[in-house]
Design a protein around this motif. Structure first.
Motif, PDB file in Angstrom:
ATOM      1  N   SER A  38     -29.913  26.142 -40.999  1.00  0.00           N
ATOM      2  CA  SER A  38     -29.975  24.698 -41.241  1.00  0.00           C
ATOM      3  C   SER A  38     -31.244  24.298 -41.993  1.00  0.00           C
ATOM      4  N   GLY A  39     -32.059  25.287 -42.382  1.00  0.00           N
ATOM      5  CA  GLY A  39     -33.310  25.005 -43.086  1.00  0.00           C
ATOM      6  C   GLY A  39     -33.354  25.691 -44.434  1.00  0.00           C
ATOM      7  N   PRO A  40     -34.562  26.128 -44.868  1.00  0.00           N
ATOM      8  CA  PRO A  40     -34.705  26.775 -46.176  1.00  0.00           C
ATOM      9  C   PRO A  40     -34.006  28.133 -46.199  1.00  0.00           C
ATOM     10  N   ASN A  41     -32.804  28.131 -46.649  1.00  0.00           N
ATOM     11  CA  ASN A  41     -31.955  29.314 -46.577  1.00  0.00           C
ATOM     12  C   ASN A  41     -30.997  29.308 -47.758  1.00  0.00           C
ATOM     13  N   LEU A  42     -30.548  30.496 -48.133  1.00  0.00           N
ATOM     14  CA  LEU A  42     -29.636  30.644 -49.261  1.00  0.00           C
ATOM     15  C   LEU A  42     -28.399  29.769 -49.122  1.00  0.00           C
ATOM     16  N   THR A  43     -27.917  29.566 -47.893  1.00  0.00           N
ATOM     17  CA  THR A  43     -26.704  28.777 -47.683  1.00  0.00           C
ATOM     18  C   THR A  43     -26.878  27.310 -48.068  1.00  0.00           C
ATOM     19  N   GLY A  44     -28.117  26.824 -48.153  1.00  0.00           N
ATOM     20  CA  GLY A  44     -28.338  25.419 -48.455  1.00  0.00           C
ATOM     21  C   GLY A  44     -28.434  25.085 -49.920  1.00  0.00           C
ATOM     22  N   ILE A  45     -28.451  26.104 -50.791  1.00  0.00           N
ATOM     23  CA  ILE A  45     -28.686  25.842 -52.214  1.00  0.00           C
ATOM     24  C   ILE A  45     -27.523  25.104 -52.857  1.00  0.00           C
ATOM     25  N   MET A  46     -26.309  25.624 -52.728  1.00  0.00           N
ATOM     26  CA  MET A  46     -25.174  24.983 -53.396  1.00  0.00           C
ATOM     27  C   MET A  46     -24.869  23.597 -52.845  1.00  0.00           C
ATOM     28  N   PRO A  47     -24.825  23.402 -51.521  1.00  0.00           N
ATOM     29  CA  PRO A  47     -24.610  22.035 -51.048  1.00  0.00           C
ATOM     30  C   PRO A  47     -25.679  21.068 -51.544  1.00  0.00           C
ATOM     31  N   GLY A  48     -26.929  21.527 -51.601  1.00  0.00           N
ATOM     32  CA  GLY A  48     -27.992  20.655 -52.070  1.00  0.00           C
ATOM     33  C   GLY A  48     -27.889  20.331 -53.542  1.00  0.00           C
ATOM     34  N   ARG A 107     -25.368  16.759 -53.267  1.00  0.00           N
ATOM     35  CA  ARG A 107     -26.427  15.775 -53.091  1.00  0.00           C
ATOM     36  C   ARG A 107     -27.102  15.568 -54.433  1.00  0.00           C
ATOM     37  N   GLY A 108     -27.150  14.324 -54.872  1.00  0.00           N
ATOM     38  CA  GLY A 108     -27.644  14.022 -56.204  1.00  0.00           C
ATOM     39  C   GLY A 108     -29.154  13.967 -56.274  1.00  0.00           C
ATOM     40  N   PRO A 109     -29.684  13.680 -57.458  1.00  0.00           N
ATOM     41  CA  PRO A 109     -31.134  13.561 -57.642  1.00  0.00           C
ATOM     42  C   PRO A 109     -31.748  12.586 -56.648  1.00  0.00           C
TER      43      PRO A 109
END
Length: 377
Positions: free
Chosen positions: A17-27, A31-33
């Motif tokens: 749920s934090g700084p992890n590879l899984t968060g890159i694409m959803p972010g 999620r926009g600028p």
């Protein structure tokens, strides 16, 4: 790391749920600028056109120790994040594309127990037998990549149409390359054509590390990968943000693979996983003996853990408190050998065209931390 690390070593367990590879694409995609996670590099926070380059096998620690050979990468903004567990290509690339942990998408390692066979998840075969019809990729890994968007993917042409590509990149627009220089031309063409997000994949660092180990060939490859980054930064249209990350790092293994002794193998029905995240599947009724024997033999060099501990501590995800599905849990063994020392465990059925010098899969910092860098041109 070496054999003298001892029991003080602690695994780097991903924070999904934090700084992890899984968060890159959803972010990036959902999620926009101005709405992206705080752990995203500053140039990515306001990006409207993004090219994401995945450098297979380039760990954050290896990049740090080779900064003198990578001026373009070193000039980018960002730091390190964790990859997933196990730190292996098939699981990590699927997590990047889907935004899901291995516990959720089901690609839980290099070789998976599918009930009727041990399936190589990159090749989608067992004993040279194609398993695509028996285990359809979209059923084994059901989560749509890139949130169902038809994202252009710049990857090796020969990977198009493979079962693993179907599993983790289905529904995307393939834009193949045969020479690394074409990655630059393809990315530039796609951004000029109006694409707002492009995913590019380069595998040279991983291949050289596996075949040659650390040394002059690896140094030359780091410089070549940095050239690729520099060429993209020079050629991409203005206001494009280049993002660079990786799927895992590496450690060099200088000793032969450790053969598991007979008193242990008497408890083992079969093996799966890989040399640095080796799953042992117990003979019926031998589960407790397998765990205790494994711990007595290997605790000086590895985290020796049960399937229950891996699930309860969410090594493969999802976040603590959530439940791994039974269908995915059945793909795991009873005991995992996950070395913190620079060793690997042999499975005679797990072999390739040449011995691997650098390896990955475990939860050491060298394998688990990957760069997450960005620069806007």
């Amino acid at each position: 790391m070496g054999d003298d690390v001892g029991m003080s070593a602690k695994p780097v367990i991903p924070n999904y749920s934090g700084p992890n590879l899984t968060g890159i694409m959803p972010g990036c995609l959902l999620r926009g600028p101005g709405q992206r996670p705080q752990w995203f590099p500053e140039p990515l926070q306001g990006a409207t056109k993004i090219v994401l380059l995945l450098l297979d096998g380039l760990g954050a620690e290896q990049l740090q120790s080779h900064r003198h050979l990578a001026p373009h990468l070193s000039s980018m903004t960002g730091g390190k994040i964790t990859t997933i567990a196990p730190s292996t290509t098939a699981s990590a690339l699927t997590s990047l594309a889907t935004g899901a942990s291995p516990a959720e998408h089901g690609i839980v390692g290099y070789r998976m127990d599918m009930g009727d066979s041990i399936m190589n998840s990159l090749r989608w075969w067992s004993d040279s037998r194609d398993l695509r019809k028996i285990h359809p990729p979209a059923l084994v890994q059901p989560i749509p990549p890139f949130a169902g968007m038809d994202i252009p993917v710049v990857s090796r042409t020969e990977l198009e149409g493979t079962a693993f590509t179907e599993a983790h990149l289905r529904g995307t627009k393939p834009c193949g390359w045969r020479a690394a220089s074409s990655i630059v031309a393809q990315c530039v063409r796609l951004v000029h054509s109006g694409e707002r997000f492009v995913y590019a994949y380069y595998d040279g660092v991983d291949k050289i590390a596996h075949e040659r180990g650390f040394g002059p060939f690896y140094d030359a490859e780091i410089a070549a990968a940095d050239w690729l980054v520099g060429a993209l930064l020079s050629a991409l249209p203005p206001s494009t943000t280049l993002v660079v990350t990786a799927d895992h790092g590496q450690v060099q293994i200088d000793e032969p693979a450790i053969k598991l002794p007979k008193d242990l193998m008497d408890c083992v029905h079969h093996q799966s996983g890989e040399g640095r995240f080796r799953w042992l599947h117990a003979r019926r009724g031998s589960e407790d003996d397998l765990l205790s024997t494994s711990q007595s033999l290997f605790s000086h060099q590895a985290w020796v853990v049960s399937r229950d501990q891996v699930i309860e501590e969410a090594w493969l995800g999802p976040s603590k408190g959530a439940k791994m599905s039974d269908s995915v849990a059945r793909r795991l063994g009873d005991v995992a050998l996950v070395p913190f020392a620079d060793v690997t465990y042999e499975d005679p059925l797990d072999s390739g065209p040449f011995p691997l010098i650098c390896r990955h899969g475990s939860l050491t910092s060298a394998e688990m931390y990957v760069p997450f860098l960005a620069a806007t041109v």
